[in-house]
Each structure stands twice: as C-alpha cells, then as structure tokens.
Design a protein around this motif. Structure first.
Motif, PDB file in Angstrom:
ATOM      1  N   SER A  95       0.820  -1.203   0.000  1.00  0.00           N
ATOM      2  CA  SER A  95       0.000   0.000   0.000  1.00  0.00           C
ATOM      3  C   SER A  95       0.860   1.262   0.000  1.00  0.00           C
ATOM      4  O   SER A  95       1.971   1.267   0.563  1.00  0.00           O
ATOM      5  CB  SER A  95      -0.919   0.014   1.225  1.00  0.00           C
ATOM      6  OG  SER A  95      -1.796  -1.100   1.185  1.00  0.00           O
ATOM      7  N   PRO A  96       0.365   2.339  -0.602  1.00  0.00           N
ATOM      8  CA  PRO A  96       1.150   3.575  -0.674  1.00  0.00           C
ATOM      9  C   PRO A  96       1.556   4.137   0.681  1.00  0.00           C
ATOM     10  O   PRO A  96       2.570   4.829   0.780  1.00  0.00           O
ATOM     11  CB  PRO A  96       0.199   4.542  -1.403  1.00  0.00           C
ATOM     12  CG  PRO A  96      -0.744   3.676  -2.156  1.00  0.00           C
ATOM     13  CD  PRO A  96      -0.920   2.444  -1.323  1.00  0.00           C
ATOM     14  N   VAL A  97       0.759   3.881   1.712  1.00  0.00           N
ATOM     15  CA  VAL A  97       1.093   4.384   3.046  1.00  0.00           C
ATOM     16  C   VAL A  97       1.492   3.241   3.975  1.00  0.00           C
ATOM     17  O   VAL A  97       1.389   3.354   5.194  1.00  0.00           O
ATOM     18  CB  VAL A  97      -0.073   5.206   3.643  1.00  0.00           C
ATOM     19  CG1 VAL A  97      -0.211   6.521   2.923  1.00  0.00           C
ATOM     20  CG2 VAL A  97      -1.385   4.427   3.589  1.00  0.00           C
ATOM     21  N   GLY A  98       1.969   2.148   3.402  1.00  0.00           N
ATOM     22  CA  GLY A  98       2.474   1.036   4.199  1.00  0.00           C
ATOM     23  C   GLY A  98       3.926   1.242   4.561  1.00  0.00           C
ATOM     24  O   GLY A  98       4.431   2.370   4.609  1.00  0.00           O
ATOM     25  N   GLU A  99       4.631   0.140   4.793  1.00  0.00           N
ATOM     26  CA  GLU A  99       6.029   0.214   5.221  1.00  0.00           C
ATOM     27  C   GLU A  99       6.995  -0.153   4.100  1.00  0.00           C
ATOM     28  O   GLU A  99       8.179  -0.351   4.329  1.00  0.00           O
ATOM     29  CB  GLU A  99       6.265  -0.729   6.409  1.00  0.00           C
ATOM     30  CG  GLU A  99       5.584  -0.303   7.695  1.00  0.00           C
ATOM     31  CD  GLU A  99       4.085  -0.582   7.689  1.00  0.00           C
ATOM     32  OE1 GLU A  99       3.681  -1.662   7.196  1.00  0.00           O
ATOM     33  OE2 GLU A  99       3.325   0.284   8.133  1.00  0.00           O
ATOM     34  N   GLY A 100       6.488  -0.249   2.874  1.00  0.00           N
ATOM     35  CA  GLY A 100       7.312  -0.701   1.765  1.00  0.00           C
ATOM     36  C   GLY A 100       8.435   0.239   1.395  1.00  0.00           C
ATOM     37  O   GLY A 100       9.395  -0.169   0.749  1.00  0.00           O
ATOM     38  N   GLU A 101       8.334   1.506   1.798  1.00  0.00           N
ATOM     39  CA  GLU A 101       9.387   2.464   1.477  1.00  0.00           C
ATOM     40  C   GLU A 101      10.470   2.529   2.554  1.00  0.00           C
ATOM     41  O   GLU A 101      11.401   3.315   2.457  1.00  0.00           O
ATOM     42  CB  GLU A 101       8.781   3.865   1.289  1.00  0.00           C
ATOM     43  CG  GLU A 101       7.782   3.949   0.137  1.00  0.00           C
ATOM     44  CD  GLU A 101       8.393   3.520  -1.180  1.00  0.00           C
ATOM     45  OE1 GLU A 101       9.530   3.924  -1.475  1.00  0.00           O
ATOM     46  OE2 GLU A 101       7.734   2.756  -1.909  1.00  0.00           O
ATOM     47  N   SER A 102      10.333   1.695   3.560  1.00  0.00           N
ATOM     48  CA  SER A 102      11.348   1.679   4.616  1.00  0.00           C
ATOM     49  C   SER A 102      12.717   1.363   4.031  1.00  0.00           C
ATOM     50  O   SER A 102      12.855   0.496   3.163  1.00  0.00           O
ATOM     51  CB  SER A 102      10.988   0.630   5.668  1.00  0.00           C
ATOM     52  OG  SER A 102      12.029   0.472   6.603  1.00  0.00           O
ATOM     53  N   ALA A 103      13.722   2.057   4.490  1.00  0.00           N
ATOM     54  CA  ALA A 103      15.071   1.867   3.948  1.00  0.00           C
ATOM     55  C   ALA A 103      15.607   0.484   4.238  1.00  0.00           C
ATOM     56  O   ALA A 103      16.409  -0.052   3.480  1.00  0.00           O
ATOM     57  CB  ALA A 103      16.010   2.937   4.522  1.00  0.00           C
ATOM     58  N   ASN A 104      15.186  -0.100   5.338  1.00  0.00           N
ATOM     59  CA  ASN A 104      15.746  -1.392   5.725  1.00  0.00           C
ATOM     60  C   ASN A 104      14.666  -2.229   6.401  1.00  0.00           C
ATOM     61  O   ASN A 104      14.489  -2.174   7.610  1.00  0.00           O
ATOM     62  CB  ASN A 104      16.949  -1.199   6.660  1.00  0.00           C
ATOM     63  CG  ASN A 104      17.738  -2.484   6.847  1.00  0.00           C
ATOM     64  OD1 ASN A 104      17.201  -3.581   6.681  1.00  0.00           O
ATOM     65  ND2 ASN A 104      18.996  -2.352   7.197  1.00  0.00           N
ATOM     66  N   LEU A 105      13.962  -2.995   5.591  1.00  0.00           N
ATOM     67  CA  LEU A 105      12.880  -3.815   6.134  1.00  0.00           C
ATOM     68  C   LEU A 105      13.402  -4.871   7.087  1.00  0.00           C
ATOM     69  O   LEU A 105      12.758  -5.201   8.083  1.00  0.00           O
ATOM     70  CB  LEU A 105      12.112  -4.480   4.991  1.00  0.00           C
ATOM     71  CG  LEU A 105      11.153  -3.572   4.221  1.00  0.00           C
ATOM     72  CD1 LEU A 105      10.662  -4.278   2.973  1.00  0.00           C
ATOM     73  CD2 LEU A 105       9.985  -3.162   5.102  1.00  0.00           C
ATOM     74  N   ALA A 106      14.576  -5.413   6.773  1.00  0.00           N
ATOM     75  CA  ALA A 106      15.153  -6.427   7.645  1.00  0.00           C
ATOM     76  C   ALA A 106      15.404  -5.860   9.034  1.00  0.00           C
ATOM     77  O   ALA A 106      15.160  -6.529  10.047  1.00  0.00           O
ATOM     78  CB  ALA A 106      16.449  -6.973   7.044  1.00  0.00           C
ATOM     79  N   GLN A 107      15.866  -4.601   9.097  1.00  0.00           N
ATOM     80  CA  GLN A 107      16.115  -3.985  10.396  1.00  0.00           C
ATOM     81  C   GLN A 107      14.810  -3.687  11.121  1.00  0.00           C
ATOM     82  O   GLN A 107      14.708  -3.853  12.343  1.00  0.00           O
ATOM     83  CB  GLN A 107      16.905  -2.687  10.224  1.00  0.00           C
ATOM     84  CG  GLN A 107      17.372  -2.065  11.544  1.00  0.00           C
ATOM     85  CD  GLN A 107      18.246  -3.009  12.348  1.00  0.00           C
ATOM     86  OE1 GLN A 107      19.251  -3.526  11.830  1.00  0.00           O
ATOM     87  NE2 GLN A 107      17.881  -3.267  13.604  1.00  0.00           N
ATOM     88  N   ARG A 108      13.789  -3.285  10.369  1.00  0.00           N
ATOM     89  CA  ARG A 108      12.482  -3.027  10.992  1.00  0.00           C
ATOM     90  C   ARG A 108      11.925  -4.305  11.601  1.00  0.00           C
ATOM     91  O   ARG A 108      11.411  -4.299  12.724  1.00  0.00           O
ATOM     92  CB  ARG A 108      11.509  -2.464   9.954  1.00  0.00           C
ATOM     93  CG  ARG A 108      10.160  -2.075  10.529  1.00  0.00           C
ATOM     94  CD  ARG A 108       9.311  -1.341   9.501  1.00  0.00           C
ATOM     95  NE  ARG A 108       7.984  -1.056  10.024  1.00  0.00           N
ATOM     96  CZ  ARG A 108       7.677  -0.020  10.791  1.00  0.00           C
ATOM     97  NH1 ARG A 108       8.624   0.826  11.149  1.00  0.00           N
ATOM     98  NH2 ARG A 108       6.437   0.170  11.208  1.00  0.00           N
ATOM     99  N   PHE A 109      12.040  -5.405  10.855  1.00  0.00           N
ATOM    100  CA  PHE A 109      11.591  -6.688  11.397  1.00  0.00           C
ATOM    101  C   PHE A 109      12.412  -7.067  12.626  1.00  0.00           C
ATOM    102  O   PHE A 109      11.860  -7.511  13.639  1.00  0.00           O
ATOM    103  CB  PHE A 109      11.704  -7.780  10.331  1.00  0.00           C
ATOM    104  CG  PHE A 109      11.386  -9.156  10.856  1.00  0.00           C
ATOM    105  CD1 PHE A 109      10.073  -9.569  10.998  1.00  0.00           C
ATOM    106  CD2 PHE A 109      12.404 -10.034  11.220  1.00  0.00           C
ATOM    107  CE1 PHE A 109       9.776 -10.838  11.498  1.00  0.00           C
ATOM    108  CE2 PHE A 109      12.119 -11.293  11.719  1.00  0.00           C
ATOM    109  CZ  PHE A 109      10.800 -11.703  11.850  1.00  0.00           C
ATOM    110  N   ALA A 110      13.726  -6.886  12.546  1.00  0.00           N
ATOM    111  CA  ALA A 110      14.589  -7.249  13.672  1.00  0.00           C
ATOM    112  C   ALA A 110      14.244  -6.442  14.919  1.00  0.00           C
ATOM    113  O   ALA A 110      14.334  -6.956  16.042  1.00  0.00           O
ATOM    114  CB  ALA A 110      16.058  -7.033  13.291  1.00  0.00           C
ATOM    115  N   ASN A 111      13.841  -5.177  14.736  1.00  0.00           N
ATOM    116  CA  ASN A 111      13.463  -4.343  15.877  1.00  0.00           C
ATOM    117  C   ASN A 111      12.162  -4.811  16.525  1.00  0.00           C
ATOM    118  O   ASN A 111      12.001  -4.748  17.752  1.00  0.00           O
ATOM    119  CB  ASN A 111      13.317  -2.884  15.443  1.00  0.00           C
ATOM    120  CG  ASN A 111      14.642  -2.236  15.080  1.00  0.00           C
ATOM    121  OD1 ASN A 111      15.707  -2.723  15.467  1.00  0.00           O
ATOM    122  ND2 ASN A 111      14.584  -1.159  14.318  1.00  0.00           N
ATOM    123  N   LEU A 112      11.230  -5.280  15.693  1.00  0.00           N
ATOM    124  CA  LEU A 112       9.928  -5.690  16.205  1.00  0.00           C
ATOM    125  C   LEU A 112       9.908  -7.124  16.710  1.00  0.00           C
ATOM    126  O   LEU A 112       9.121  -7.466  17.598  1.00  0.00           O
ATOM    127  CB  LEU A 112       8.864  -5.537  15.114  1.00  0.00           C
ATOM    128  CG  LEU A 112       8.503  -4.108  14.710  1.00  0.00           C
ATOM    129  CD1 LEU A 112       7.567  -4.122  13.507  1.00  0.00           C
ATOM    130  CD2 LEU A 112       7.859  -3.360  15.873  1.00  0.00           C
TER     131      LEU A 112
END
Length: 257
Positions: A95-112
């Motif tokens: 989605s346009p306002v989802g998390e797909g534009e995150s610079a580092n999805l792997a890091q976002r997952f690792a944080n959560l």
C-alpha cells in the motif's frame, strides 16, 4: 477484515475511509456461519490502533486483532493489546502508506521481532511475490511465526517456474501460514478461476496452516460495487473441494489462540 470510521484521522492513501463498523460486518458474517473475526489494522491509520482496539473491546474475547507497531512500542502497551485480543503485527509492503518504502525492512523486522516473540505473536506480511526472498531471510533465524497475506502475492500471472516458488517453499517449511484472501488484488476477476491452480499448489505446501479472509470491506472498490461476502469464499471451494474447504472453515488457527 477491517473496520473504519470516516471521522478517524487517516493518512492519504489509495482510498478514503468511509464508515464500516464492526456491527455491520458481524451481521454479514453471521449470515454465512462466521462468528469470530480477525480485525487487521488498515494502512491508512498507521500505528494508531485505537479504533481496532475499541472494536475488540466491545465483546472481549470474541474477536482477534493484528496491529501496526512503532519500533519503540512499550511492553505495557503490548500487554494491554494482548488482553484486548491482539495476536499479531503487520508489515505492509504494497500500500502507498504502508512500510514498503522503509530503507531497511530487515532492520524493521529485527526491531519488532523481540516484542512479538515475548507476546507469542506472529508477523503478518502484505507483500508481493518478489518480496518473499527478503521475508524468508527475515524469518530464517527467528522464532516469530510468519503469516503471508493475500496468497503471498501469487497473482494469476506468476508462472510455475517463477523464483518466488523457491522462497515460498522455504517459508512453508519454516512453519509459515498462508491467508486465502484478496483475490481481486491478484490480477484476477470474479469468479477468480484463474487463481485456482495457484491456490492448489500453495495448499499442497501449507497444508493445515491456512486461513481464509474475506478482506471486507474491499477497499479497492466503491462501497456500492464491492464483491459479495460469499464470492470471496467460493474460490476456496473451487480449489480445495467442498470437504476440505469445510474443514478449513471449522479449524481454529492457533496463530489466533
């Protein structure tokens, strides 16, 4: 499925929310023998899960929820959400306002992931088939259960030799779950027969680890042109047969326990 309030603050996306309260979908679902729902946080509300949590609180314990989280969410907030019935978090790469534009999805997952692991929650991914390599890498060394939204992005045009089949097979071996939902998001038109081969092949990989979703209220459509609730179930019957589809409907997925 989702609930919406037109008056709730929302982010600009590919649709503008209109009122779609829990009572409305409960009445529709009940007509089809469905009494327990999973409320998923819509991307347009970001990490403000208050509407979803209020809906869960109307009848405590009846329904379950999947939220969108900030990386700095507190343990107390998570515990309160769990009491309300939340059992997972969502990452939306489409989605346009989802998390797909995150610079580092792997890091976002690792944080959560540590937060999810402590609560026994899963991570639900709304992603395209080409994202599965990244998702498989995220879960390869994690104890967080993976749930793949909308047939894991396997649209009607993905061929039998597409590289995504390798990664979906790996995720299935890791214990991931598959959501049978969102047919109209997969380059298919009602009655979605183009997707039946994909559903059957994926069902052979995931076995009992599947859950059907209506995707109500179908945000890709105008309110007066949305698919019927029953039409979103029929592809499951076509692909799996009446007996297996009925068994799927009766099964209580442990990811929502």
């Amino acid at each position: 499925m989702h609930v919406f309030e037109a008056s709730a603050p929302s982010r600009m996306g590919h649709y503008a929310p209109v009122d779609r309260p829990l009572t409305e979908v409960e009445a529709i679902a009940r007509q089809h023998g469905v009494n327990h729902l999973v409320l998923v946080q819509p991307s347009v509300y970001g990490t403000d899960n208050s509407l979803l949590l209020r809906a869960l609180a109307v009848e405590p314990g009846r329904h379950r929820g999947v939220v969108v989280l900030d990386a700095d969410v507190s343990a107390d907030e998570l515990s309160a959400m769990h009491v309300h019935g939340v059992r997972g978090a969502r990452l939306n790469l489409v989605s346009p306002v989802g998390e797909g534009e995150s610079a580092n999805l792997a890091q976002r997952f690792a944080n959560l992931a540590p937060h999810l692991s402590r609560q026994g929650w899963h991570m639900q991914w709304y992603a395209r088939a080409e994202d599965l390599a990244t998702i498989a890498a995220c879960h390869r060394h994690s104890d967080v259960t993976c749930v793949l939204d909308h047939l894991a992005g396997f649209d009607a045009d993905i061929g039998a030799d597409h590289p995504a089949w390798h990664f979906i097979s790996e995720l299935a071996r890791q214990g991931a779950w598959l959501k049978l939902s969102g047919w109209y998001r997969l380059n298919a038109q009602s009655p979605y027969t183009k997707l039946v081969p994909q559903i059957r092949r994926l069902a052979n990989l995931f076995g009992d680890r599947m859950v059907w979703g209506s995707d109500w209220p179908h945000t890709m459509f105008a309110p007066d042109a949305a698919p019927t609730y029953g039409s979103t179930w029929q592809p499951v019957v076509e692909a799996l047969g009446e007996s297996e589809a009925s068994a799927l409907r009766r099964r209580m997925p442990n990811i929502y326990a």
